[in-house]
Design an enzyme around this catalytic site. Structure first.
Site, PDB file in Angstrom:
ATOM      1  N   ASN A   1      -6.169  -2.555   2.120  1.00 25.48           N
ATOM      2  CA  ASN A   1      -6.183  -4.002   2.278  1.00 25.48           C
ATOM      3  C   ASN A   1      -7.622  -4.474   2.395  1.00 25.48           C
ATOM      4  O   ASN A   1      -8.462  -3.788   2.985  1.00 25.48           O
ATOM      5  CB  ASN A   1      -5.435  -4.425   3.538  1.00 25.48           C
ATOM      6  CG  ASN A   1      -3.935  -4.344   3.389  1.00 25.48           C
ATOM      7  OD1 ASN A   1      -3.402  -4.274   2.295  1.00 25.48           O
ATOM      8  ND2 ASN A   1      -3.234  -4.348   4.511  1.00 25.48           N
TER       9      ASN A   1
ATOM     10  N   ARG B   1       0.824  -1.218   0.000  1.00 27.01           N
ATOM     11  CA  ARG B   1       0.000   0.000   0.000  1.00 27.01           C
ATOM     12  C   ARG B   1       0.851   1.259   0.000  1.00 27.01           C
ATOM     13  O   ARG B   1       0.604   2.191  -0.780  1.00 27.01           O
ATOM     14  CB  ARG B   1      -0.955   0.021   1.192  1.00 27.01           C
ATOM     15  CG  ARG B   1      -2.058  -1.019   1.101  1.00 27.01           C
ATOM     16  CD  ARG B   1      -2.911  -1.031   2.336  1.00 27.01           C
ATOM     17  NE  ARG B   1      -2.066  -1.330   3.495  1.00 27.01           N
ATOM     18  CZ  ARG B   1      -2.352  -1.024   4.747  1.00 27.01           C
ATOM     19  NH1 ARG B   1      -3.462  -0.386   5.045  1.00 27.01           N
ATOM     20  NH2 ARG B   1      -1.532  -1.352   5.718  1.00 27.01           N
TER      21      ARG B   1
END
Length: 92
Positions: free
Chosen positions: A39, A21
């Site tokens: 996520n 990320r």
């Protein structure tokens, strides 16, 4: 004037706990692409990219490799209508 587009992406493999990320955020910001990344509970990463068509397509391609520690199995991308996002963030 550039053509803007939006890609909604799901990435599967070993993509959580490997800075996927954060690296996506940094790469998108460098490319001038807006959107977000997060996520999912099933182990995948979900991302949305909005921006210049070429830059968005490059981000989708980038997702196939991702961060150094990631092991990407699959990238599924759908192109959608723009929402007009501004900036790029990691969502929780």
């Amino acid at each position: 004037m550039t053509d803007r587009t939006r890609a909604h992406v799901y990435v599967s493999g070993r993509v959580q706990g490997v800075y996927y990320r954060a690296t996506t955020r940094d790469t998108a910001r460098e490319a001038g692409v807006d959107g977000w990344v997060r996520n999912l509970d099933d182990g995948r990463v979900e991302a949305v990219f909005e921006g210049d068509e070429a830059a968005v397509r490059e981000m989708v391609e980038w997702c196939e490799t991702g961060s150094r520690a990631a092991e990407v199995d699959d990238v599924a991308a759908e192109y959608e209508e723009l929402e007009g996002l501004d900036g790029f963030e990691v969502r929780w």
